[in-house]
Design a protein around this motif. Structure first.
Motif, PDB file in Angstrom:
ATOM      1  N   LEU A   6       0.854  -1.192   0.000  1.00 38.76           N
ATOM      2  CA  LEU A   6       0.000   0.000   0.000  1.00 38.76           C
ATOM      3  C   LEU A   6       0.891   1.244   0.000  1.00 38.76           C
ATOM      4  O   LEU A   6       2.068   1.176   0.350  1.00 38.76           O
ATOM      5  CB  LEU A   6      -0.890   0.017   1.246  1.00 38.76           C
ATOM      6  CG  LEU A   6      -1.882  -1.127   1.405  1.00 38.76           C
ATOM      7  CD1 LEU A   6      -2.704  -0.946   2.678  1.00 38.76           C
ATOM      8  CD2 LEU A   6      -2.801  -1.210   0.178  1.00 38.76           C
ATOM      9  N   HIS A  18      -7.972  -7.035  -1.379  1.00 42.29           N
ATOM     10  CA  HIS A  18      -7.682  -5.823  -0.602  1.00 42.29           C
ATOM     11  C   HIS A  18      -8.515  -4.630  -1.041  1.00 42.29           C
ATOM     12  O   HIS A  18      -8.563  -3.634  -0.344  1.00 42.29           O
ATOM     13  CB  HIS A  18      -6.202  -5.444  -0.743  1.00 42.29           C
ATOM     14  CG  HIS A  18      -5.265  -6.516  -0.302  1.00 42.29           C
ATOM     15  ND1 HIS A  18      -5.149  -6.915   1.007  1.00 42.29           N
ATOM     16  CD2 HIS A  18      -4.407  -7.287  -1.004  1.00 42.29           C
ATOM     17  CE1 HIS A  18      -4.262  -7.887   1.097  1.00 42.29           C
ATOM     18  NE2 HIS A  18      -3.794  -8.134  -0.104  1.00 42.29           N
ATOM     19  N   VAL A  19      -9.122  -4.697  -2.213  1.00 43.10           N
ATOM     20  CA  VAL A  19      -9.838  -3.541  -2.754  1.00 43.10           C
ATOM     21  C   VAL A  19     -11.334  -3.784  -2.610  1.00 43.10           C
ATOM     22  O   VAL A  19     -11.828  -4.886  -2.846  1.00 43.10           O
ATOM     23  CB  VAL A  19      -9.467  -3.333  -4.252  1.00 43.10           C
ATOM     24  CG1 VAL A  19     -10.274  -2.195  -4.850  1.00 43.10           C
ATOM     25  CG2 VAL A  19      -7.985  -3.036  -4.381  1.00 43.10           C
ATOM     26  N   ARG A  20     -12.054  -2.739  -2.212  1.00 45.38           N
ATOM     27  CA  ARG A  20     -13.504  -2.882  -2.005  1.00 45.38           C
ATOM     28  C   ARG A  20     -14.252  -3.027  -3.328  1.00 45.38           C
ATOM     29  O   ARG A  20     -13.849  -2.485  -4.348  1.00 45.38           O
ATOM     30  CB  ARG A  20     -14.023  -1.652  -1.240  1.00 45.38           C
ATOM     31  CG  ARG A  20     -13.692  -1.741   0.244  1.00 45.38           C
ATOM     32  CD  ARG A  20     -14.055  -0.479   0.971  1.00 45.38           C
ATOM     33  NE  ARG A  20     -15.383   0.047   0.627  1.00 45.38           N
ATOM     34  CZ  ARG A  20     -16.033   0.931   1.360  1.00 45.38           C
ATOM     35  NH1 ARG A  20     -15.483   1.373   2.492  1.00 45.38           N
ATOM     36  NH2 ARG A  20     -17.203   1.382   0.985  1.00 45.38           N
ATOM     37  N   ASP A  23     -15.102   0.097  -5.229  1.00 47.33           N
ATOM     38  CA  ASP A  23     -14.009   1.016  -5.592  1.00 47.33           C
ATOM     39  C   ASP A  23     -14.268   1.569  -6.997  1.00 47.33           C
ATOM     40  O   ASP A  23     -14.524   0.808  -7.940  1.00 47.33           O
ATOM     41  CB  ASP A  23     -12.667   0.285  -5.551  1.00 47.33           C
ATOM     42  CG  ASP A  23     -11.512   1.267  -5.591  1.00 47.33           C
ATOM     43  OD1 ASP A  23     -10.859   1.440  -4.545  1.00 47.33           O
ATOM     44  OD2 ASP A  23     -11.267   1.876  -6.657  1.00 47.33           O
ATOM     45  N   CYS A  93      -3.604   4.370  -8.580  1.00 47.55           N
ATOM     46  CA  CYS A  93      -4.334   5.250  -7.670  1.00 47.55           C
ATOM     47  C   CYS A  93      -5.744   5.444  -8.231  1.00 47.55           C
ATOM     48  O   CYS A  93      -5.913   5.972  -9.335  1.00 47.55           O
ATOM     49  CB  CYS A  93      -3.626   6.599  -7.552  1.00 47.55           C
ATOM     50  SG  CYS A  93      -4.468   7.695  -6.411  1.00 47.55           S
ATOM     51  N   THR A  94      -6.752   4.988  -7.479  1.00 49.98           N
ATOM     52  CA  THR A  94      -8.142   5.151  -7.929  1.00 49.98           C
ATOM     53  C   THR A  94      -8.817   6.243  -7.090  1.00 49.98           C
ATOM     54  O   THR A  94      -8.273   6.702  -6.086  1.00 49.98           O
ATOM     55  CB  THR A  94      -8.962   3.849  -7.772  1.00 49.98           C
ATOM     56  OG1 THR A  94      -9.419   3.758  -6.418  1.00 49.98           O
ATOM     57  CG2 THR A  94      -8.140   2.623  -8.131  1.00 49.98           C
ATOM     58  N   GLY A  96     -11.067   5.749  -5.198  1.00 57.54           N
ATOM     59  CA  GLY A  96     -11.439   5.132  -3.919  1.00 57.54           C
ATOM     60  C   GLY A  96     -12.853   4.594  -3.945  1.00 57.54           C
ATOM     61  O   GLY A  96     -13.562   4.689  -4.958  1.00 57.54           O
ATOM     62  N   THR A 105      -7.666   4.865  -3.337  1.00 57.80           N
ATOM     63  CA  THR A 105      -7.019   3.555  -3.174  1.00 57.80           C
ATOM     64  C   THR A 105      -5.678   3.632  -3.890  1.00 57.80           C
ATOM     65  O   THR A 105      -5.639   3.991  -5.076  1.00 57.80           O
ATOM     66  CB  THR A 105      -7.893   2.461  -3.823  1.00 57.80           C
ATOM     67  OG1 THR A 105      -9.166   2.475  -3.171  1.00 57.80           O
ATOM     68  CG2 THR A 105      -7.258   1.082  -3.700  1.00 57.80           C
ATOM     69  N   TYR A 107      -1.728   1.841  -4.372  1.00 57.50           N
ATOM     70  CA  TYR A 107      -0.793   0.756  -4.077  1.00 57.50           C
ATOM     71  C   TYR A 107       0.230   0.598  -5.195  1.00 57.50           C
ATOM     72  O   TYR A 107       0.060   1.124  -6.308  1.00 57.50           O
ATOM     73  CB  TYR A 107      -1.540  -0.566  -3.849  1.00 57.50           C
ATOM     74  CG  TYR A 107      -2.398  -1.022  -5.002  1.00 57.50           C
ATOM     75  CD1 TYR A 107      -3.750  -0.685  -5.056  1.00 57.50           C
ATOM     76  CD2 TYR A 107      -1.865  -1.787  -6.033  1.00 57.50           C
ATOM     77  CE1 TYR A 107      -4.542  -1.111  -6.102  1.00 57.50           C
ATOM     78  CE2 TYR A 107      -2.659  -2.210  -7.088  1.00 57.50           C
ATOM     79  CZ  TYR A 107      -3.991  -1.866  -7.119  1.00 57.50           C
ATOM     80  OH  TYR A 107      -4.777  -2.266  -8.165  1.00 57.50           O
TER      81      TYR A 107
END
Ligand code: PLP
Length: 281
Positions: A6, A18-20, A23, A93-94, A96, A105, A107
């Motif tokens: 991360l 790890h990602v919702r 997202d 990088c999103t 989120g 988000t 990583y």
């Protein structure tokens, strides 16, 4: 082989989720990324990648990436990578989670480079031209199209690859509606005539390539001429050589375009690869 961290440097199991699910990077492709080549523990063109990452984020109105944090997480993944040789390091990088607190988000994921990707560097590729469906004049007039941003919305680029493969080709060179050359779905296009290198300008809606940039720097030092200007697609047929440049593929010669062989100046591919590598000697 993969190493995941991360942005805060926490190492995570790359095989665990790890990602919702909400997202926005997943549900809308709303985010930016970079893929950095790391050779023997040294990231290539990291500054240029982080500059482009910041530019892409700004075009999407994402928060400005924390450069020091990204530099730190790159080091974390590189130090954790268990092998010498090459790694592809993806920075993501999103926007989120849609139902989150607005935190992006972010990583870094280090991955081995596949045998197939390594092989084409030597053998070259066959390509087809496909129209990308826009005129370069629209780039400045319609910034919401995000032309020239490295976003997570690569579905069109991947569809173009599938279209090429269905037609028996490895790669794609996109063209604009004005008949000029754009780029590949994941690569810059470099056209060589004599000792002149040409590539398409970012103002035409392509990504400024970090690999192309490194090659042009090295070539200029060695006395070659370089031009960043619109290239008529017809020039691809008559050039001494056409190359695809990207971090993972480095420089790959296009040996056949739309079913016909392209001219092949003996030794040119080796010469360009040597120029590019001289940046890191
Ligand atoms: N153009 C596109 C659309 C790309 O996706 C890429 C890299 O993935 C490139 C150009 C080449 O950029 P770089 O040399 O920085 O990898």
């Amino acid at each position: 082989m993969r190493v995941l961290a991360l942005l805060d440097g926490t190492l995570l199991d790359p095989d665990a989720p790890h990602v919702r699910v909400d997202d926005l990077g997943i549900t809308r492709g709303d985010g930016v990324f970079e893929t950095v080549l790391v050779v023997d523990g040294v990231p290539r063109e990291l500054d240029a990648h982080l500059d482009r990452f910041a530019r892409s984020a700004a075009m999407l109105d994402l928060p400005e990436p924390d450069r020091a944090a990204w530099e730190r997480v790159v080091r974390v993944v590189v130090d954790e990578w268990p092998a010498a040789g090459e790694m592809a390091l993806k920075l993501v990088c999103t926007r989120g989670p849609e139902f989150g607190d607005g935190t992006p988000t972010a990583y870094a994921l280090g991955m081995a480079i596949s045998e197939a990707q390594l092989r084409v560097r030597g053998t070259g590729v066959t390509a087809i031209t496909l129209e990308r469906g826009f005129d370069p004049a629209v780039v400045a007039a319609a910034p919401w199209l995000l032309l020239g941003a490295k976003t997570l919305s690569y579905a069109v680029n991947m569809a173009a690859f599938r279209h090429a493969r269905a037609r028996g080709a490895d790669e794609v060179i996109f063209t604009a509606t004005d008949g000029t050359v754009l780029e590949g779905p994941t690569a810059s296009v470099v056209v060589v005539d004599g000792t002149t290198l040409r590539t398409t300008p970012p103002s035409s809606g392509v990504l400024p390539g970090t690999t192309q940039g490194a090659l042009f720097r090295a070539a200029e030092r060695a006395g070659w001429a370089t031009k960043v200007e619109p290239i008529p697609a017809a020039d691809l047929r008559t050039a001494d050589g056409v190359f695809l440049a990207s971090s993972v593929r480095k420089l790959t010669r296009v040996r056949e375009l739309d079913g016909s062989p392209l001219p092949d100046r003996p030794g040119l591919a080796e010469e360009l690869v040597a120029l590019y590598e001289s940046e890191y000697a």
